[in-house]
Design an enzyme around this catalytic site. Structure first.
Site, PDB file in Angstrom:
ATOM      1  N   ASP A 251       0.871  -1.125  -0.248  1.00  0.00           N
ATOM      2  CA  ASP A 251       0.091   0.063  -0.049  1.00  0.00           C
ATOM      3  C   ASP A 251       0.837   1.379   0.116  1.00  0.00           C
ATOM      4  O   ASP A 251       1.893   1.342   0.813  1.00  0.00           O
ATOM      5  CB  ASP A 251      -0.940  -0.049   1.035  1.00  0.00           C
TER       6      ASP A 251
ATOM      7  N   GLU B 284       1.590   0.122  -4.896  1.00  0.00           N
ATOM      8  CA  GLU B 284       1.154   1.536  -5.383  1.00  0.00           C
ATOM      9  C   GLU B 284       2.130   2.163  -5.712  1.00  0.00           C
ATOM     10  O   GLU B 284       2.912   2.738  -4.583  1.00  0.00           O
ATOM     11  CB  GLU B 284       0.110   2.186  -4.565  1.00  0.00           C
TER      12      GLU B 284
END
Length: 654
Positions: free
Chosen positions: A346, A375
């Site tokens: 994340d 990400e």
């Protein structure tokens, strides 16, 4: 994430250099890396405890008979070693007991904590648990093996435990629990497969679990209130979340059931990716980090406040030697103890490149096939130089670490916050980014977008995930098309994903044409918003079958995943079509790689049929006009093919 992530591209302004203020531990860190993160080691007739707190003047171990409420039955003073680790050994059998640490800094005793590295915890994660780890292994765990999946067969399916099984139509007994994915033979009211059997039918090979480590946003004592959260609020990074277990009060139960889930997924042929959230924590003062070494594990301003590149109140400091060590050893723990096969990071751009490369090196040493991606952005500029963080633009500086591609996502479905649905709805201006995505983000002579990968397997191709609108909600908000037209757009969009040289990534329920009632950020919304209604499998079975056929086509034709940048440049050729909403390409010279000599794909986002010239040959039509079949829909001989409006065509040359 709790707040909508703002994309930070390679053009991100130079970030502010981090300041750790007057924190003493940050200055000492290079000398303090020897202590292992083994905070509780149960040895039967004794248990060893350790916590790292180099600035503490004293430290106490407190032992309890339950996970909450009662007074400590023993308080032991801990002894400090040279590296700043405080230790205590209790020479009795403590199995079933709970523990906390409390340290004294600048004359003040800080609140109790289970410690930063607690691996077993009680309800709500406030106390660590002393357990016999052998008791957490389900029958046959020692024989559990991750299935072998070739790189060309990687297809990732993102799952939230509760979404996947909670609906009354799932036919699953253990709704919303880890055990939901251990149940075979489950069906919707019309007798169609649900749960793990549905995933088998769909042809995906990796299951990515939304955060499953202990997080702070669910009150595990009162699960009868049907609380919901995605889980991006980590409290104990090395412990299993309790709300998805059948008994969150029992530390052994949550661990064993999580392992049963992994075991069942492996047995069914799936490898498992865990979504990890090392970039920030839940409310920082509540964490083991702040309650043992205040300010060290986070990027701090001079005034003692937290930098907040995560948009969640703080950002962690991966460049700090001790936190880097924590991340590496935590990930190794999940692989070795829980047999996890990969990790999705994340807001990976919070972390520094050096740490991500070290993680890749250490994890690949355990399993050469481990999959790592994240990400490549943050919610706002992290407090660390842009050239040193794991931005998408810096993916080429990382070894075997991939990133989600907002290039292909935004081109196919329209950018986040935009009022159009992009290429799939006939919007011009997206062709180059689709070319980029089809090439897997590598440098290619026909691609004008600057590359950010070294290898196409670093490029995660997708059009929707848990964040923002799901694909159906996006279409219903941004277009005035009929449902039939929107379903055609979904098929077109996913064909682009499945024929990309990158890793295809699918959001749970997307193939069922799921919706979230238009809610973009549904991280804490009720089941009425998030749950998968399995009657949609009946209603939209044609779409489900199309997804399954795309997977079968990809599995049958490894030419869609060459796995090497030079091969992509050599064999992938884009066909020039004078229409801004048509992308056409061929993958040539596949003898020895694929059963076909070449593969041709036409992606027509326009509202009219388009005639495309192709080399003369004998072809098998694998997909055309909203239908797909890996065994072929028909045969075709010639040099001109008609690409139907808002549809994809796939041809294999004999």
């Amino acid at each position: 994430m709790i707040t909508l992530k703002k994309l930070l591209m390679g053009t991100m302004a130079a970030a502010v250099l981090v300041s750790c203020g007057n924190n003493k531990a940050s200055q000492k860190a290079p000398e303090q890396t020897a202590a292992p993160f083994e905070e509780c080691v149960y040895l039967g007739d004794k248990t060893e405890f350790a916590v790292w707190s180099p600035d503490a003047e004293a430290a106490e171990l407190r032992l309890y008979k339950s996970a909450k409420g009662d007074a400590a039955f023993k308080i032991a003073q801990m002894q400090k070693s040279e590296d700043g680790t405080w230790k205590a050994t209790i020479n009795e059998d403590l199995k079933g007991a709970f523990y906390t640490f409390s340290v004294k800094i600048d004359g003040e005793w800080l609140p109790e904590t289970a410690g930063p590295g607690a691996k077993a915890v009680g309800v709500n994660g406030w106390r660590g648990a002393v357990i016999d780890w052998d008791e957490t292994d389900p029958e046959g765990w020692d024989e559990d093996k991750s299935p072998k999946v070739d790189p060309s067969d990687i297809i990732v399916y993102e799952v939230h435990h509760r979404d996947f099984s909670i609906h009354e139509t799932s036919g699953i007994t253990n709704k919303g629990k880890y055990l939901a994915m251990t149940e075979e033979g489950t069906k919707n009211p019309d007798g169609l497969a649900t749960g793990i059997d549905h995933l088998k039918e769909l042809g995906v090979t990796y299951v990515q679990l939304l955060p499953s480590t202990d997080f702070g946003s669910i009150d595990e004592e009162h699960l009868e209130n049907n609380q919901y959260n995605w889980g991006y609020e980590p409290l104990n990074f090395n412990a299993v979340e309790g709300s998805y277990s059948t008994d969150p009060f029992n530390p052994v139960t949550r661990i064993k059931e999580f392992k049963q889930m992994i075991q069942a997924l492996h047995k069914a042929g799936f490898r498992v990716i865990l979504d990890v959230v090392y970039n920030h924590t839940t409310h920082a003062p509540n964490t083991g980090f702040e309650r043992t070494v205040p300010g060290y594990y986070y990027r701090m301003r001079e005034d003692g406040t937290y930098f907040d590149g995560s948009g969640c109140g703080n950002e962690t400091a991966s460049e700090q030697e001790r936190f880097q060590k924590f991340m590496v050893e935590s990930l190794e723990w999940w692989m070795k103890e829980y047999h996890i096969d990969g990790f999705r990071f994340d807001l990976m751009a919070i972390h520094d490149i050096e740490t991500m490369n070290l993680i890749s090196e250490r994890l690949h040493a355990i399993d050469p096939d481990v999959v790592i991606y994240g990400e490549g952005w943050a919610a706002s500029a992290p407090a660390y130089p842009a050239e040193k963080i794991a931005l998408k633009a810096n993916t080429h500086m990382m070894d075997k670490v991939g990133a989600f591609s907002d290039n292909i996502r935004d081109a196919v479905r329209g950018p986040l916050g935009c009022e159009n649905a992009g290429f799939m709805d006939g919007v011009a201006g997206n062709k180059e980014n689709i070319h980029f995505g089809i090439a897997g983000g590598v440098e290619h002579p026909q691609v004008t977008v600057e590359r950010w990968t070294n290898n196409p397997l670093q490029h995660v191709s997708y059009v929707s995930c848990h964040d923002d609108h799901c694909l159906r909600d996006r279409l219903e908000e941004a277009t005035d098309a009929t449902e039939a037209e929107r379903l055609a757009m979904v098929k077109l969009a996913q064909t682009a994903v499945y024929t990309s040289q990158g890793i295809p990534f699918i959001f749970t329920g997307e193939e069922l044409y799921r919706h979230k009632q238009g809610v973009k950020n549904s991280y804490n919304q009720p089941d009425e918003i998030n749950a998968i209604d399995w009657t949609y499998k009946t209603k939209y079975k044609d779409l489900v079958d199309y997804y399954a056929a795309l997977a079968a086509i990809r599995h049958a034709h490894p030419g869609f995943c060459l796995g090497d940048a030079e091969l992509v440049r050599e064999k992938l050729e884009f066909i020039d079509v004078d229409d801004p909403c048509v992308v056409a390409f061929r993958i040539n010279g596949l003898e020895g790689i694929d059963s076909a000599k070449s593969l041709t794909v036409l992606l027509n986002g326009s509202k009219k049929p388009i005639s495309v010239n192709i080399p003369e040959g004998e072809y098998v039509v694998l997909a055309q006009n909203g239908q797909a079949d890996a065994d072929g829909l028909s045969a075709y001989t010639g040099n001109t093919i008609i690409a139907g409006s808002t549809s994809a065509t796939i041809l294999a040359e004999n």
